[in-house]
Design an enzyme around this catalytic site. Sequence first.
Site, short mmCIF file in Angstrom:
data_model
loop_
_atom_site.label_atom_id
_atom_site.label_comp_id
_atom_site.label_asym_id
_atom_site.label_seq_id
_atom_site.Cartn_x
_atom_site.Cartn_y
_atom_site.Cartn_z
N GLU A 63 0.84 -1.21 0.00
CA GLU A 63 0.00 0.00 0.00
C GLU A 63 0.86 1.25 0.00
O GLU A 63 1.85 1.33 0.75
CB GLU A 63 -0.88 -0.03 1.25
N ASP A 123 3.01 2.04 -4.90
CA ASP A 123 3.02 2.03 -6.38
C ASP A 123 3.67 3.29 -6.94
O ASP A 123 4.45 3.23 -7.89
CB ASP A 123 1.63 1.78 -6.99
N GLU A 142 -7.06 10.17 -14.00
CA GLU A 142 -7.13 10.49 -12.56
C GLU A 142 -6.30 11.74 -12.27
O GLU A 142 -6.73 12.62 -11.53
CB GLU A 142 -6.57 9.34 -11.71
N GLY A 148 -12.99 2.06 -1.36
CA GLY A 148 -11.62 1.62 -1.57
C GLY A 148 -11.51 0.43 -2.50
O GLY A 148 -10.50 -0.27 -2.49
N SER A 190 -13.65 2.01 -7.66
CA SER A 190 -14.75 2.21 -8.61
C SER A 190 -14.33 3.17 -9.71
O SER A 190 -14.78 3.04 -10.85
CB SER A 190 -16.01 2.69 -7.89
N ASP A 240 -4.08 0.42 -9.33
CA ASP A 240 -5.51 0.12 -9.52
C ASP A 240 -5.81 -0.14 -10.99
O ASP A 240 -6.50 -1.09 -11.34
CB ASP A 240 -6.37 1.31 -9.05
C1 GLA Z 1 -5.17 4.51 -4.29
C2 GLA Z 1 -4.35 4.89 -5.53
C3 GLA Z 1 -3.29 3.83 -5.85
C4 GLA Z 1 -2.47 3.46 -4.63
C5 GLA Z 1 -3.37 3.20 -3.42
C6 GLA Z 1 -2.57 3.02 -2.15
O1 GLA Z 1 -5.95 3.39 -4.54
O2 GLA Z 1 -5.20 5.04 -6.64
O3 GLA Z 1 -2.48 4.27 -6.91
O4 GLA Z 1 -1.51 4.44 -4.36
O5 GLA Z 1 -4.29 4.26 -3.20
O6 GLA Z 1 -1.81 1.86 -2.23
#
Ligand code: GLA
Length: 359
Positions: free
Chosen positions: A36, A39, A159, A123, A126, A171
């Site tokens: 987490e 990325d 995004e 989370g 979506s 994601d």
């Molecule tokens: C969100 C972001 C991802 C990632 C997570 C945390 O989902 O879109 O890119 O950074 O938070 O791991």
Amino acid sequence: MSGKLAEKAKEVFRESFSRGPDGVVFAPGRVNLIGEHVDYNDGLVLPIPVSAGTAIAWARSDGDRTEAFAADFGETDTFSPNKPEKPHKVDWRSYIRGMAAQMDGGLPAIQLAITGDLPKGSGLSSSASLCIAAGRAYADAVGNSVDATTLARRAQQTEHDYAGVACGIMDQMAVAAGKPGQAMLLDCRDLSYSHVALPESWGVLVIESGVTRGLVEGEYNARRQQCEAAASALGMTSLRDARMEMLEDANLAQPEKNRALHVVGEIARVRQARSAIADANLPEFGRILREGHASLRDLFEVSHPEVDLLVERVQETIGDTGGVRITGAGFGGSVVAVMPRDKVNRVMQDYAGRALRVI
Ligand code: GLA
């Protein structure tokens, strides 16, 4: 694809546009098992697609405007497919328009009917699901096939540009390239990935905390900046190359030091989690998840007291044969729990209406 959702999208299309669609596409949501906030630090992540997602029925139209109907909100949008303006506030329209903008003027006017079954703000990505579904509909409308990585990059850019979130690419890659029912070990530095089947005896659940917080983009973007500041103080382009010893020796200010400690520890946890899967060692996998939660809570500071409480309660039920932690960006949202498969029904019952079975 979820057949029921696709059927619903087609039906909504017929009701909205008084004709049948040319096609229907689907994109799932995702839950992250571990890795987490790494990325955007070029790290390793281990997400897994969920069965819920977004379906879009689409057809080319003769007009010069794209028309979209979002069934779940009862809202419409029309825009020029070649020059989609950024909406004044961020909502579903931002993603539909942002993905159209990524087509570089090559998109014909189309009609879209959109529906989904991912709880918003929980989370489960979506927004990435909506972006990838839109990208698939646009590619089909143009008659081009687009590879998963290109689609994911377009969705990430959307995004950034249309929603103001400086997100990483986990994601979008999980949604575009993930395999249903399998985890995906993704290296966010070069976007190489492999699919990882979990042992048959393991079960995975996502439970919504019910906590949603506004202004999360600001907090998220600030975390990213702190990580970048830490990397640059260490003379590196990203924290992927940092080692624990370096962090101890370097004279990093707070909160940058704690953010970096989380990132370096979390990337190591992804590697350990991969080994625990290979060894079918669920207690060890559970331990890694618990450690990950504590790090997000204490070092990265993206948890919430109510989520911490939920994590404790679920952990009590499953005991140390499994693990649970906050998942996704944090600040509320959902927790992911990995446990022996024969405990899944019991936990589902405890959290009826808030729990989604992933495996
Ligand atoms: C969100 C972001 C991802 C990632 C997570 C945390 O989902 O879109 O890119 O950074 O938070 O791991």
